[in-house]
Motif scaffolding. Structure first.
Motif, PDB file in Angstrom:
ATOM      1  N   TYR A 158       7.788   2.044   1.416  1.00 61.61           N
ATOM      2  CA  TYR A 158       7.063   1.914   0.148  1.00 61.61           C
ATOM      3  C   TYR A 158       5.647   2.496   0.290  1.00 61.61           C
ATOM      4  CZ  TYR A 158       5.165  -0.213  -4.107  1.00 61.61           C
ATOM      5  OH  TYR A 158       4.568  -0.405  -5.319  1.00 61.61           O
ATOM      6  N   ASN A 159       5.010   2.199   1.447  1.00 59.12           N
ATOM      7  CA  ASN A 159       3.670   2.761   1.705  1.00 59.12           C
ATOM      8  C   ASN A 159       3.710   4.280   1.706  1.00 59.12           C
ATOM      9  OD1 ASN A 159       2.291   0.418   1.931  1.00 59.12           O
ATOM     10  ND2 ASN A 159       2.268   0.340   4.162  1.00 59.12           N
ATOM     11  N   ALA A 160       4.739   4.834   2.369  1.00 57.24           N
ATOM     12  CA  ALA A 160       4.833   6.299   2.453  1.00 57.24           C
ATOM     13  C   ALA A 160       4.842   6.881   1.039  1.00 57.24           C
ATOM     14  CB  ALA A 160       6.082   6.693   3.223  1.00 57.24           C
ATOM     15  N   LYS A 162       3.731   5.331  -1.714  1.00 53.11           N
ATOM     16  CA  LYS A 162       2.460   4.990  -2.373  1.00 53.11           C
ATOM     17  C   LYS A 162       1.341   5.950  -1.988  1.00 53.11           C
ATOM     18  CE  LYS A 162       1.481   0.704  -1.317  1.00 53.11           C
ATOM     19  NZ  LYS A 162       1.133  -0.727  -1.232  1.00 53.11           N
ATOM     20  N   TYR A 163       1.270   6.267  -0.678  1.00 56.21           N
ATOM     21  CA  TYR A 163       0.122   7.030  -0.185  1.00 56.21           C
ATOM     22  C   TYR A 163       0.416   8.526  -0.029  1.00 56.21           C
ATOM     23  CZ  TYR A 163      -1.633   2.355   0.403  1.00 56.21           C
ATOM     24  OH  TYR A 163      -2.025   1.064   0.160  1.00 56.21           O
ATOM     25  N   THR A 164       1.525   8.986  -0.622  1.00 57.56           N
ATOM     26  CA  THR A 164       1.813  10.422  -0.611  1.00 57.56           C
ATOM     27  C   THR A 164       1.679  10.937  -2.033  1.00 57.56           C
ATOM     28  OG1 THR A 164       3.292  10.213   1.277  1.00 57.56           O
ATOM     29  CG2 THR A 164       3.606  12.161  -0.100  1.00 57.56           C
ATOM     30  N   ARG A 206      -7.607  -2.242   4.419  1.00 61.61           N
ATOM     31  CA  ARG A 206      -7.247  -1.022   3.691  1.00 61.61           C
ATOM     32  C   ARG A 206      -8.221   0.052   4.129  1.00 61.61           C
ATOM     33  NH1 ARG A 206      -8.538  -4.603  -0.182  1.00 61.61           N
ATOM     34  NH2 ARG A 206      -6.856  -5.936  -0.876  1.00 61.61           N
ATOM     35  N   THR A 207      -7.715   1.255   4.325  1.00 64.57           N
ATOM     36  CA  THR A 207      -8.591   2.300   4.876  1.00 64.57           C
ATOM     37  C   THR A 207      -9.688   2.670   3.890  1.00 64.57           C
ATOM     38  OG1 THR A 207      -7.044   3.930   4.080  1.00 64.57           O
ATOM     39  CG2 THR A 207      -6.850   3.294   6.373  1.00 64.57           C
ATOM     40  N   ASP A 208      -9.300   2.788   2.645  1.00 61.17           N
ATOM     41  CA  ASP A 208     -10.278   3.138   1.632  1.00 61.17           C
ATOM     42  C   ASP A 208     -10.072   2.149   0.505  1.00 61.17           C
ATOM     43  OD1 ASP A 208     -11.375   4.098  -0.732  1.00 61.17           O
ATOM     44  OD2 ASP A 208     -11.259   6.177  -0.075  1.00 61.17           O
ATOM     45  N   GLY A 221       0.992  -5.811   3.830  1.00 57.54           N
ATOM     46  CA  GLY A 221       2.354  -5.329   4.118  1.00 57.54           C
ATOM     47  C   GLY A 221       2.553  -4.981   5.584  1.00 57.54           C
ATOM     48  N   LEU A 222       1.607  -4.229   6.161  1.00 56.82           N
ATOM     49  CA  LEU A 222       1.780  -3.805   7.548  1.00 56.82           C
ATOM     50  C   LEU A 222       1.568  -4.947   8.537  1.00 56.82           C
ATOM     51  CD1 LEU A 222       0.183  -0.238   7.631  1.00 56.82           C
ATOM     52  CD2 LEU A 222       2.593  -0.853   7.720  1.00 56.82           C
ATOM     53  N   SER A 223       0.707  -5.916   8.175  1.00 58.71           N
ATOM     54  CA  SER A 223       0.533  -7.042   9.118  1.00 58.71           C
ATOM     55  C   SER A 223       1.793  -7.904   9.138  1.00 58.71           C
ATOM     56  CB  SER A 223      -0.713  -7.861   8.796  1.00 58.71           C
ATOM     57  OG  SER A 223      -0.717  -8.239   7.451  1.00 58.71           O
TER      58      SER A 223
HETATM   59  P1  ADP Z   1      -1.357  -2.212   1.195  1.00 58.62           P
HETATM   60  O1  ADP Z   1      -0.769  -3.312   0.393  1.00 58.62           O
HETATM   61  O2  ADP Z   1      -2.812  -1.983   0.927  1.00 58.62           O
HETATM   62  O3  ADP Z   1      -0.533  -0.958   1.125  1.00 58.62           O
HETATM   63  P2  ADP Z   1      -0.578  -2.395   4.000  1.00 58.62           P
HETATM   64  O4  ADP Z   1      -0.833  -3.491   4.970  1.00 58.62           O
HETATM   65  O5  ADP Z   1       0.835  -2.038   3.738  1.00 58.62           O
HETATM   66  O6  ADP Z   1      -1.341  -2.789   2.668  1.00 58.62           O
HETATM   67  O7  ADP Z   1      -1.349  -1.117   4.495  1.00 58.62           O
HETATM   68  C1  ADP Z   1      -2.700  -1.246   4.927  1.00 58.62           C
HETATM   69  C2  ADP Z   1      -3.480   0.037   4.652  1.00 58.62           C
HETATM   70  O8  ADP Z   1      -3.004   1.084   5.514  1.00 58.62           O
HETATM   71  C3  ADP Z   1      -3.296   0.591   3.245  1.00 58.62           C
HETATM   72  O9  ADP Z   1      -4.177  -0.022   2.331  1.00 58.62           O
HETATM   73  C4  ADP Z   1      -3.617   2.052   3.445  1.00 58.62           C
HETATM   74  O10 ADP Z   1      -5.033   2.242   3.458  1.00 58.62           O
HETATM   75  C5  ADP Z   1      -3.101   2.325   4.858  1.00 58.62           C
HETATM   76  N1  ADP Z   1      -1.732   2.939   4.861  1.00 58.62           N
HETATM   77  C6  ADP Z   1      -0.552   2.309   5.038  1.00 58.62           C
HETATM   78  N2  ADP Z   1       0.472   3.167   5.013  1.00 58.62           N
HETATM   79  C7  ADP Z   1      -0.078   4.394   4.829  1.00 58.62           C
HETATM   80  C8  ADP Z   1       0.463   5.717   4.725  1.00 58.62           C
HETATM   81  N3  ADP Z   1       1.766   5.975   4.817  1.00 58.62           N
HETATM   82  N4  ADP Z   1      -0.425   6.747   4.543  1.00 58.62           N
HETATM   83  C9  ADP Z   1      -1.753   6.503   4.461  1.00 58.62           C
HETATM   84  N5  ADP Z   1      -2.320   5.287   4.555  1.00 58.62           N
HETATM   85  C10 ADP Z   1      -1.495   4.234   4.735  1.00 58.62           C
END
Ligand code: ADP
Length: 269
Positions: A158-160, A162-164, A206-208, A221-223
């Protein structure tokens, strides 16, 4: 960890007791630190949407904003955010807490990854992202909890998406190498800076902030994925270049088939 002796006869048992008590104290302190950090993070995350809801309602009551659908809609967005936060907290405390149990079953991981991938195809097409599945050359039978695996893999895929950005490319696949199964998810998205690569697995990171917030992410999500992968004695990490894309890797120890066979026999016995 040796059990605490019930009767103390000499210094040897006293030493065992001291070690056991120290271990308990350390566990307690770690748990306390985890709990305190969780409370701090949670308070921080709750404050922003709550403040927004309150100030909006105040402005309507004071007649600064009219009571229109548009303003109610804006309040609803923040309330939805609070609701998602509560839901995610539930999942996170379950994954990080000690109380959850893995319901391990023999699973064809390649098929599971493919099923999740197919579930996301609709979303990726919507963003005109080319999404591809690369199956493993050999079977990927594993003893894992299929529901938890689904949670881990869905978060990463889902992240892939979202962030692509629109028109990008994502590849998800499996490799079987040196007694481990590797699942990878490679995207051509916004990428992650070197200093953020490990921190993205911290909760609420979150990175940004503003950009990720726009995408609706809460940063847990990632944690959750990390806690669940580690509960399977696996590892999760990310390789990335800012602006070029990211590859998330999940390594899971693959058990020799004899263990799966023994497990099958004990289940059918
Ligand atoms: P979120 O709900 O913000 O997506 P996650 O814990 O899943 O939370 O991810 C933490 C942060 O890692 C995200 O806010 C984003 O900044 C970064 N991130 C995660 N997956 C990606 C990805 N595929 N490409 C770029 N940044 C990512």
């Amino acid at each position: 960890n040796r059990p605490i002796p019930l009767k103390v006869h000499g210094t040897e048992e006293l030493k065992i007791m001291i070690t056991a008590i120290n271990t308990l104290m350390n566990q307690f302190e770690r748990h306390e630190a985890w709990r305190n950090q969780l409370m701090q993070d949670l308070t921080h995350e709750l404050r922003t949407p709550l403040t927004a809801v309150l100030s909006h309602l105040d402005a309507i009551i004071d007649g600064i904003y009219p009571l229109t659908t548009e303003h109610i809609q804006r309040i609803l967005v923040d309330i939805e955010r609070l609701y998602r936060l509560v839901e995610d907290m539930e999942k996170l405390s379950e994954a990080e807490g000690a109380q959850f149990e893995l319901n391990k079953q023999e699973v064809n991981l390649s098929r599971l990854v493919q099923n999740i991938y197919e579930g996301f195809l609709f979303l990726s097409r919507d963003k005109e992202i080319q999404f591809e599945f690369v199956p493993s050359r050999t079977p990927c039978m594993l003893l894992v909890d299929p529901d938890r695996m689904m949670q881990i893999l869905s978060n990463v895929m889902y992240n892939a998406i979202k962030y692509t950005p629109r028109g990008g490319h994502i590849q998800v696949g499996l490799l079987h190498q040196n007694g481990s199964i590797y699942v990878f998810c490679k995207d051509t998205g916004m990428g992650i800076a070197a200093e953020d690569l490990t921190r993205v697995f911290d909760r609420f990171y979150r990175t940004d902030k503003s950009r990720s917030r726009d995408s609706g992410g809460l940063g847990v999500g990632l944690s959750i994925a990390k806690a669940l992968v580690e509960a399977h004695q696996g590892e999760i990490w990310c390789e990335s270049k800012l602006g070029e894309g990211s590859t998330f890797w999940i390594r899971l120890p693959s058990h020799p088939l004899s263990i799966l066979e023994q497990n099958r026999q004990s289940l059918t016995a």
